[in-house]
Scaffold this motif. Structure first.
Motif, short mmCIF file in Angstrom:
data_model
loop_
_atom_site.label_atom_id
_atom_site.label_comp_id
_atom_site.label_asym_id
_atom_site.label_seq_id
_atom_site.Cartn_x
_atom_site.Cartn_y
_atom_site.Cartn_z
N ASP A 256 118.87 15.42 116.37
CA ASP A 256 117.82 15.90 115.25
C ASP A 256 118.75 16.71 114.29
O ASP A 256 118.49 16.69 113.00
CB ASP A 256 116.79 16.99 115.85
CG ASP A 256 115.99 16.46 116.78
OD1 ASP A 256 115.72 14.95 116.44
OD2 ASP A 256 115.23 16.88 117.78
N LEU A 260 119.38 16.08 110.30
CA LEU A 260 119.14 16.98 109.25
C LEU A 260 120.41 17.08 108.35
O LEU A 260 120.28 17.35 107.16
CB LEU A 260 118.74 18.32 109.72
CG LEU A 260 118.64 19.35 108.94
CD1 LEU A 260 117.20 19.04 107.85
CD2 LEU A 260 118.09 20.60 109.68
N GLU A 263 120.38 14.44 106.01
CA GLU A 263 119.52 14.66 104.93
C GLU A 263 119.82 15.57 104.13
O GLU A 263 119.88 15.70 102.46
CB GLU A 263 118.18 15.22 105.61
CG GLU A 263 117.42 14.19 106.20
CD GLU A 263 116.05 14.77 106.85
OE1 GLU A 263 115.05 14.64 106.19
OE2 GLU A 263 116.24 15.34 108.06
N LEU A 264 120.37 16.69 104.30
CA LEU A 264 121.09 17.84 103.35
C LEU A 264 122.26 17.22 102.52
O LEU A 264 122.44 17.60 101.27
CB LEU A 264 121.34 19.00 104.15
CG LEU A 264 120.56 19.95 104.89
CD1 LEU A 264 121.04 20.85 105.53
CD2 LEU A 264 119.39 20.53 103.88
N ALA A 267 120.57 15.10 99.89
CA ALA A 267 120.00 15.81 98.92
C ALA A 267 121.12 16.74 97.99
O ALA A 267 120.97 16.61 96.98
CB ALA A 267 119.29 16.90 99.58
N VAL A 288 114.73 22.39 101.13
CA VAL A 288 114.66 20.89 101.77
C VAL A 288 114.90 21.01 103.27
O VAL A 288 114.16 20.48 104.07
CB VAL A 288 115.90 20.23 101.17
CG1 VAL A 288 116.29 18.86 102.13
CG2 VAL A 288 115.82 19.67 99.59
N LEU A 289 115.63 22.19 103.49
CA LEU A 289 116.20 22.54 104.70
C LEU A 289 114.64 22.95 105.80
O LEU A 289 114.43 22.53 106.47
CB LEU A 289 117.26 23.45 105.09
CG LEU A 289 117.60 24.00 106.67
CD1 LEU A 289 118.99 23.89 106.82
CD2 LEU A 289 116.87 24.99 106.95
N GLU A 290 114.01 23.89 104.60
CA GLU A 290 112.81 24.53 105.45
C GLU A 290 111.77 23.47 105.65
O GLU A 290 110.82 23.75 106.65
CB GLU A 290 112.31 25.70 104.54
CG GLU A 290 113.17 26.73 104.30
CD GLU A 290 112.88 27.61 103.36
OE1 GLU A 290 113.40 28.75 103.29
OE2 GLU A 290 112.03 27.57 102.44
N HIS A 291 111.75 22.48 104.75
CA HIS A 291 110.74 21.28 104.92
C HIS A 291 110.91 20.43 106.11
O HIS A 291 110.16 19.84 106.60
CB HIS A 291 110.49 20.75 103.82
CG HIS A 291 109.83 21.39 102.48
ND1 HIS A 291 108.61 21.79 102.73
CD2 HIS A 291 109.98 21.93 101.23
CE1 HIS A 291 108.04 22.40 101.70
NE2 HIS A 291 108.85 22.70 100.77
N GLU A 292 112.38 20.08 106.46
CA GLU A 292 112.77 19.07 107.05
C GLU A 292 113.11 19.61 108.50
O GLU A 292 113.17 18.67 109.51
CB GLU A 292 114.00 18.38 106.61
CG GLU A 292 113.54 17.66 105.17
CD GLU A 292 112.78 16.52 105.32
OE1 GLU A 292 112.59 16.02 106.33
OE2 GLU A 292 111.96 16.08 104.16
N ARG A 293 113.44 20.76 108.73
CA ARG A 293 113.84 21.14 110.01
C ARG A 293 112.59 21.11 110.98
O ARG A 293 111.37 21.26 110.78
CB ARG A 293 114.50 22.59 110.13
CG ARG A 293 113.29 23.79 109.58
CD ARG A 293 114.32 25.25 109.26
NE ARG A 293 113.30 26.08 109.03
CZ ARG A 293 113.87 27.32 108.48
NH1 ARG A 293 114.90 27.48 108.63
NH2 ARG A 293 112.85 28.29 107.95
N SER A 294 112.91 20.94 112.29
CA SER A 294 112.04 21.03 113.45
C SER A 294 111.50 22.37 113.90
O SER A 294 110.57 22.30 114.52
CB SER A 294 112.36 20.02 114.58
OG SER A 294 113.64 20.51 115.10
#
Length: 436
Positions: A256, A260, A263-264, A267, A288-294
């Motif tokens: 995971d 992430l 993704e970063l 981005a 981006v991190l706040e939206h994608e992190r679990s």
């Protein structure tokens, strides 16, 4: 009715020791008896009693099964089903082998899949069980076809005896076990190859066309057998001639975190090519991190540099990340200033990351790295290498003439040696240099 006295037949090569037990059937063939043969293939059933499920629709005409014993002399349990409905009810996890009469009517009374429709149905019903086909004496062609379809072996119904059938059951169970193991290994290898291809495709390809700077990178994930970890890096050159580089680290080491990190990185590249830089870029990456992190506790550290077109100065932003190391001719390697280090991404709402201007000079070498390079142990005392230890190590390696890929390889190898083995954390190192 009584069982006829069987004719003596040779057992297959797998039982005589001439072929390995795991070899798949080649065209099939009955398990032949060899007179006075005592060796047998013993399935690894964990000391439990073998259980046979006999599927036979004509109790009056079915062979009287002799007393069956496994290799240890323990009786083999036998269950009898007169049709596939009963067989499905009796097919529990403790059944090791199925003995199927090929003369059994096809499901529904219609033979829509050929004369072996009943066998195909049983194989679908019991994909993890060994299956022995029972056919009429002399009908070897049908038995061979049964093996081709998926049975482990076939037997002639009027030539059964206890010794032959007991051995056939053990052999079929072991063959099925071997084939299942081989299939799982093959599937595991295929998944591993697909994962490696996927992870390799997610690693960055620097975009430095037109730049005079030299680039080198070294990457070692902390996860066993992985190619990608939570560390990430990238380098691109924008149309104005500025070279942008970054390196980052997502907390944690699992898949995971690796996803992430990818993704970063993507981005960051898109935002950089769109013209964002410094605090504006990092603020957007935090979104981006706040939206994608679990999990809300997941954060990422980041270091970005933008090197001017003349390559003599650079802008530096640190988000909870260790400062880069710079080496210049005639001066010892040192860390760039880190007094204005901002918080890691994902920790503080509304955070800001000041951009520092640093002078590089005419010739220089700039090394960006993640904390996996400095948090390894030094000896058995538990002391960490730390940034000071890393700086001393790189100074020594530069003095010995190492540059580029060779320098990074030597640095990572020495950190591993000092740690006494593989590092548990991901390690990423990026080197950009100009004329050094």
């Amino acid at each position: 009715m009584p069982v006829p006295v069987p004719r003596q037949r040779a057992i297959p090569a797998v039982e005589s020791g001439q072929a390995p037990a795991a070899a798949p059937a080649q065209g099939g063939g009955p398990l032949m008896e060899e007179a006075n043969r005592t060796e047998a293939v013993t399935p690894n059933t964990g000391g439990t009693t073998l259980t046979l499920l006999l599927i036979e629709d004509d109790p009056a005409g079915s062979p009287v099964l002799p007393e069956l014993r496994d290799a240890s002399g323990t009786s083999i349990r036998v269950r009898t089903a007169r049709n596939l409905t009963e067989a499905e009810r009796l097919l529990t996890d403790d059944v090791h082998c199925i003995l199927l009469d090929l003369a059994l009517p096809a499901p529904g009374g219609k033979d829509t899949e050929g004369e072996l429709a009943v066998l195909k149905h049983v194989l679908e019903l019991a994909p993890r069980h060994a299956v022995l086909a029972l056919t009429a004496s002399g009908d070897a062609e049908r038995g061979t076809e049964a093996v081709r379809v998926g049975a482990q072996d076939y037997l002639f119904r009027d030539e059964l005896d206890g010794r032959l059938l007991s051995r056939a059951i053990r052999y079929a169970v072991e063959r099925k076990r071997s084939l299942t193991t081989e299939r799982k290994l093959a599937e595991g290898r295929l998944r591993a190859q697909e994962n490696r291809r996927l992870e390799r495709g997610l690693l960055p390809t620097p975009l430095l066309d037109g730049s005079s700077l030299r680039f080198a990178a070294r990457y070692r994930p902390g996860r066993s057998r992985a190619l990608l970890g939570g560390d990430f890096y990238d380098t691109v050159r924008t149309p104005d001639g500025t070279v942008h580089a970054m390196i980052g680290d997502v907390c944690g080491h699992g898949p995971d975190e690796a996803a992430l990190g990818v993704e970063l990185r993507i981005a960051w590249r898109a935002l950089t090519l769109a013209g964002l830089c410094g605090d504006e870029l990092l603020s957007t990456l935090q979104e981006v991190l706040e939206h994608e992190r679990s999990d809300e506790e997941i954060f990422a550290t980041l270091c970005t540099v933008d090197i001017a077109p003349d390559a003599r100065r650079a802008g530096l932003c640190l988000a909870g990340h260790p400062a880069p190391l710079v080496a210049r001719p005639g001066r010892p390697a040192e860390l760039l200033p880190y007094e204005n280090n901002g918080p890691a991404l994902g920790l503080l709402k509304g955070a800001r990351w000041p951009r520092m201007q640093v002078e590089l000079g005419a010739e220089w070498s700039l090394m960006l790295y993640t904390d996996g390079l400095i948090e390894g142990r030094v000896g058995s005392g538990g002391e960490r290498l730390g940034q000071d230890g890393m700086v001393e190590m790189v100074r020594r390696q530069l003095a010995s003439g190492l540059t580029g890929e060779a320098l990074l390889r030597a640095a990572v190898n020495e950190v591993r040696q000092l740690n006494g083995g593989e590092l548990t954390d991901d390690v990423a190192v990026v080197l950009l240099d100009r004329g050094l």
